[in-house]
Write a protein that holds these residues in place. Structure first.
Motif, PDB file in Angstrom:
ATOM      1  N   GLN A 101       0.846  -1.186   0.000  1.00  0.00           N
ATOM      2  CA  GLN A 101       0.000   0.000   0.000  1.00  0.00           C
ATOM      3  C   GLN A 101       0.883   1.238   0.000  1.00  0.00           C
ATOM      4  N   PRO A 102       0.600   2.184  -0.873  1.00  0.00           N
ATOM      5  CA  PRO A 102       1.451   3.371  -0.967  1.00  0.00           C
ATOM      6  C   PRO A 102       1.343   4.235   0.271  1.00  0.00           C
ATOM      7  N   SER A 103       2.444   4.776   0.683  1.00  0.00           N
ATOM      8  CA  SER A 103       2.437   5.737   1.771  1.00  0.00           C
ATOM      9  C   SER A 103       2.152   7.113   1.189  1.00  0.00           C
ATOM     10  N   PRO A 104       1.745   8.080   2.034  1.00  0.00           N
ATOM     11  CA  PRO A 104       1.357   9.400   1.531  1.00  0.00           C
ATOM     12  C   PRO A 104       2.422  10.048   0.670  1.00  0.00           C
ATOM     13  N   ASP A 119      -5.232  14.415   4.176  1.00  0.00           N
ATOM     14  CA  ASP A 119      -5.582  15.303   5.284  1.00  0.00           C
ATOM     15  C   ASP A 119      -6.628  14.604   6.159  1.00  0.00           C
ATOM     16  N   GLU A 120      -6.243  14.224   7.356  1.00  0.00           N
ATOM     17  CA  GLU A 120      -7.132  13.437   8.205  1.00  0.00           C
ATOM     18  C   GLU A 120      -8.379  14.198   8.612  1.00  0.00           C
ATOM     19  N   LYS A 121      -8.286  15.491   8.736  1.00  0.00           N
ATOM     20  CA  LYS A 121      -9.461  16.283   9.091  1.00  0.00           C
ATOM     21  C   LYS A 121     -10.510  16.198   7.991  1.00  0.00           C
ATOM     22  N   ILE A 122     -10.053  16.300   6.740  1.00  0.00           N
ATOM     23  CA  ILE A 122     -10.972  16.182   5.608  1.00  0.00           C
ATOM     24  C   ILE A 122     -11.516  14.768   5.502  1.00  0.00           C
ATOM     25  N   LEU A 123     -10.623  13.774   5.605  1.00  0.00           N
ATOM     26  CA  LEU A 123     -11.049  12.389   5.453  1.00  0.00           C
ATOM     27  C   LEU A 123     -12.034  11.974   6.546  1.00  0.00           C
ATOM     28  N   ASN A 124     -11.833  12.470   7.744  1.00  0.00           N
ATOM     29  CA  ASN A 124     -12.733  12.118   8.843  1.00  0.00           C
ATOM     30  C   ASN A 124     -14.154  12.599   8.579  1.00  0.00           C
ATOM     31  N   ARG A 125     -14.288  13.675   7.830  1.00  0.00           N
ATOM     32  CA  ARG A 125     -15.620  14.164   7.478  1.00  0.00           C
ATOM     33  C   ARG A 125     -16.142  13.496   6.219  1.00  0.00           C
ATOM     34  N   LEU A 126     -15.263  13.280   5.259  1.00  0.00           N
ATOM     35  CA  LEU A 126     -15.683  12.764   3.960  1.00  0.00           C
ATOM     36  C   LEU A 126     -16.150  11.314   4.028  1.00  0.00           C
ATOM     37  N   PHE A 127     -15.471  10.488   4.808  1.00  0.00           N
ATOM     38  CA  PHE A 127     -15.761   9.061   4.809  1.00  0.00           C
ATOM     39  C   PHE A 127     -17.126   8.728   5.415  1.00  0.00           C
ATOM     40  N   TRP A 128     -17.741   9.662   6.095  1.00  0.00           N
ATOM     41  CA  TRP A 128     -19.077   9.403   6.639  1.00  0.00           C
ATOM     42  C   TRP A 128     -20.103   9.180   5.532  1.00  0.00           C
ATOM     43  N   TYR A 129     -19.822   9.649   4.320  1.00  0.00           N
ATOM     44  CA  TYR A 129     -20.812   9.623   3.249  1.00  0.00           C
ATOM     45  C   TYR A 129     -20.751   8.351   2.409  1.00  0.00           C
ATOM     46  N   PHE A 130     -19.979   7.363   2.852  1.00  0.00           N
ATOM     47  CA  PHE A 130     -19.840   6.140   2.082  1.00  0.00           C
ATOM     48  C   PHE A 130     -20.453   4.964   2.830  1.00  0.00           C
ATOM     49  N   SER A 131     -20.940   4.004   2.053  1.00  0.00           N
ATOM     50  CA  SER A 131     -21.532   2.811   2.658  1.00  0.00           C
ATOM     51  C   SER A 131     -20.442   1.923   3.251  1.00  0.00           C
ATOM     52  N   ALA A 132     -20.876   0.928   4.019  1.00  0.00           N
ATOM     53  CA  ALA A 132     -19.922  -0.001   4.634  1.00  0.00           C
ATOM     54  C   ALA A 132     -19.099  -0.718   3.576  1.00  0.00           C
ATOM     55  N   CYS A 133     -19.742  -1.133   2.495  1.00  0.00           N
ATOM     56  CA  CYS A 133     -19.029  -1.845   1.440  1.00  0.00           C
ATOM     57  C   CYS A 133     -17.979  -0.940   0.800  1.00  0.00           C
ATOM     58  N   GLU A 134     -18.313   0.297   0.602  1.00  0.00           N
ATOM     59  CA  GLU A 134     -17.385   1.249   0.004  1.00  0.00           C
ATOM     60  C   GLU A 134     -16.220   1.561   0.946  1.00  0.00           C
ATOM     61  N   LYS A 135     -16.495   1.645   2.227  1.00  0.00           N
ATOM     62  CA  LYS A 135     -15.418   1.906   3.184  1.00  0.00           C
ATOM     63  C   LYS A 135     -14.395   0.775   3.175  1.00  0.00           C
ATOM     64  N   CYS A 136     -14.871  -0.465   2.992  1.00  0.00           N
ATOM     65  CA  CYS A 136     -13.946  -1.586   2.932  1.00  0.00           C
ATOM     66  C   CYS A 136     -13.001  -1.442   1.749  1.00  0.00           C
ATOM     67  N   VAL A 137     -13.500  -0.932   0.626  1.00  0.00           N
ATOM     68  CA  VAL A 137     -12.653  -0.737  -0.552  1.00  0.00           C
ATOM     69  C   VAL A 137     -11.719   0.444  -0.348  1.00  0.00           C
ATOM     70  N   LEU A 138     -12.233   1.528   0.180  1.00  0.00           N
ATOM     71  CA  LEU A 138     -11.425   2.731   0.362  1.00  0.00           C
ATOM     72  C   LEU A 138     -10.274   2.498   1.339  1.00  0.00           C
ATOM     73  N   ALA A 139     -10.463   1.583   2.271  1.00  0.00           N
ATOM     74  CA  ALA A 139      -9.403   1.297   3.243  1.00  0.00           C
ATOM     75  C   ALA A 139      -8.197   0.649   2.584  1.00  0.00           C
ATOM     76  N   GLN A 140      -8.335   0.208   1.320  1.00  0.00           N
ATOM     77  CA  GLN A 140      -7.219  -0.427   0.624  1.00  0.00           C
ATOM     78  C   GLN A 140      -6.340   0.574  -0.117  1.00  0.00           C
ATOM     79  N   VAL A 141      -6.788   1.805  -0.243  1.00  0.00           N
ATOM     80  CA  VAL A 141      -6.074   2.762  -1.094  1.00  0.00           C
ATOM     81  C   VAL A 141      -4.680   3.048  -0.561  1.00  0.00           C
TER      82      VAL A 141
END
Length: 500
Positions: A101-104, A119-141
């Protein structure tokens, strides 16, 4: 899942019975699912919702960046110009730790773009708008995204579903090794649904899940071969369990309930278990003084069982669902309303021997009811609806699916109920356009289901546009629901989700 590389535009997840399927993984957890919410949420689970146009001042001024879309869960990965590494784990943490997995600092793009993408502040707000299935995929980025997404706050209210075959890895020598559940522990899951497990599987789960002894609050066993001994060990070892579900488990007996049920349990669901009858209800009533919710589907439970509840449960129990308890009659309803006077949720779905007189007993004695389910009760007539309208002034939800003797007259009684917010009339075959007119003045209605009502016409249904506060309208298998009608609703009920 949607994949930008092949142009697939399928929805990110397809709900069935409230389950969200997680894509295949190499660690044996490929069929794991996550449950979320109640049946009312089920239809919305995979509906694309709008991500706010402005999530932070930084994003507001970056018009050159792609806007994430819930219809494409990987579009957020595009923000970092990184696609998900193939084969990375979506559920277990350990399997994904070994993937590249790539580092920042290795993300492509300018330094400002890379900083924005992690930016963790942005991500902490943005990730609320995704479904559980999508969060599982996004965690791989990348590791930064996984670090943010693996916070327990993003997984509250979700229940992992694990089948027997997903609990083990097959080693080169043919031996089985229990999978690591550390990824679940990091995300703080306090409830699990185990399907098809045995006594040994449950013991392995207890030994391998770090939070099992105190941190697991809810356990669901479905189609499992758990015996009396396994049930006793599970409840003795998992001291935090307060919610228990047993569904399709035919190897435990009533004696097992007597030996294993603990007073800490506040919610119990038992369905489709062939050994459950009146004596099981006696065990529940005597061993669970703090019971607040009981869901029961048992074909052999009789009226006698409903007299077992004690005074303590009469004070604490607010939810009782008796589904397909075919032997329950009006005499059982008498026992129930006197034993449990504080019920706010009651289901008699499939209790086919209950008649209007039984509903009258409910209406006269359970004045605190907010939800009542009388679906699949063929003896219920318009008279029962008159009793409901006269006495249940706090009722917010009424389910009358398959009550085939309900007519327009019954709907006229319901039209006087100012508190009713959800009304289900699925497959009520005698409801006609004239009956719908009685509902048009019910400004409190937010959900209306008319699925399968064969006599409703396009003309009658079009009048529903007067219900401007309606949020959900179900017209599945309704002959009068035409494409032109749905277009008409989209124009005149823009805030209502119409289910075709």
């Amino acid at each position: 899942m949607s994949n930008p590389r092949n142009g697939d535009t399928k929805p990110p997840c397809l709900p069935r019975n409230g389950l969200v399927k997680i894509p295949t993984q190499p660690n044996g957890l490929g069929s794991a699912s996550i449950t979320k919410g109640t049946p009312a949420v089920k239809n919305r689970l995979c509906q694309p919702s709008s991500v706010p146009a402005i999530l932070s001042p930084a994003l507001a001024h970056r018009s050159d960046l792609p806007i994430p879309s819930l219809a494409s869960p990987l579009s957020l990965a595009t923000l970092a110009s990184v696609s998900s590494p193939p084969g990375a784990s979506l559920v277990g943490l350990n399997a994904s730790e070994g993937s590249e997995q790539p580092s920042p600092e290795r993300l492509p793009g300018s330094p400002s773009e890379r900083q924005l993408a992690v930016d963790e502040k942005i991500l902490n707000r943005l990730f609320w708008y995704f479904s559980a299935c999508e969060k599982c995929v996004l965690a791989q980025v990348c590791k930064a995204w996984r670090r943010v997404l693996y916070q327990p706050k993003f997984w509250v209210g979700l229940t992992p579903v694990l089948h027997t075959k997903e609990l083990y890895n097959i080693l080169p020598g043919g031996e089985k090794e229990f999978v690591s559940l550390q990824g679940f522990a990091v995300r703080g899951f306090d409830g699990f649904c185990l399907v098809g497990v045995s006594d040994l599987d449950i013991c392995e789960f207890i030994d391998n899940y770090p939070l099992s002894k105190k941190g697991v609050k809810s356990m669901s066993l479905k189609r499992s071969t758990i015996t009396d001994a396994g049930l006793e060990v599970m409840l003795e070892q998992m001291q935090g369990v307060v919610r228990l579900e047993l569904s399709g488990c035919n190897d435990f007996t009533e004696a097992g309930l007597w030996s294993s049920l603990n007073a800490r349990i506040t919610a119990l669901s038992v369905s489709d278990c062939i050994n459950v009858a009146d004596d099981a209800i006696a065990a529940i009533s005597q061993l669970l003084p703090n019971l607040t919710e009981l869901n029961l589907q048992a074909y052999h439970v009789t009226d006698t069982a409903l007299a077992y509840f004690t005074a303590k449960q009469g004070y604490t129990t607010h939810t009782l669902r008796l589904n397909s308890c075919w032997e329950i009659t009006n005499h059982g309803v008498v026992n129930m309303v006197h034993s449990l006077p504080n019920l706010s949720v009651l289901s008699l779905s499939g209790c086919s021997k209950v008649t209007d007189d039984g509903v009258e007993l409910v209406a006269e004695n359970l004045r605190k009811l907010r939800s009542l389910d009388l679906s699949w009760c063929p003896r219920i007539t318009d008279m029962a609806l008159e009793y409901i309208a006269c006495d249940l002034h706090k009722l917010e939800e009424l389910v009358l699916d398959r009550c085939v003797r309900i007519t327009d007259t019954g709907l006229s009684y319901l039209s006087t109920m100012s508190s009713l917010r959800s009304l289900y009339l699925r497959w009520c075959c005698q409801v006609q356009d004239f009956g719908l007119k009685h509902l048009l003045g019910m400004s409190s209605l937010r959900l209306l289901s008319l699925a399968g009502c064969p006599l409703l016409t396009t003309t009658g249904l079009s009048g529903l546009v007067q219900l401007q506060e309606l949020e959900e309208l179900e017209l599945t298998n309704c002959p009068g629901a035409t494409p032109e009608l749905f277009k008409y609703f989209s124009q005149h009920l823009p805030c209502c989700m119409v289910i075709e």
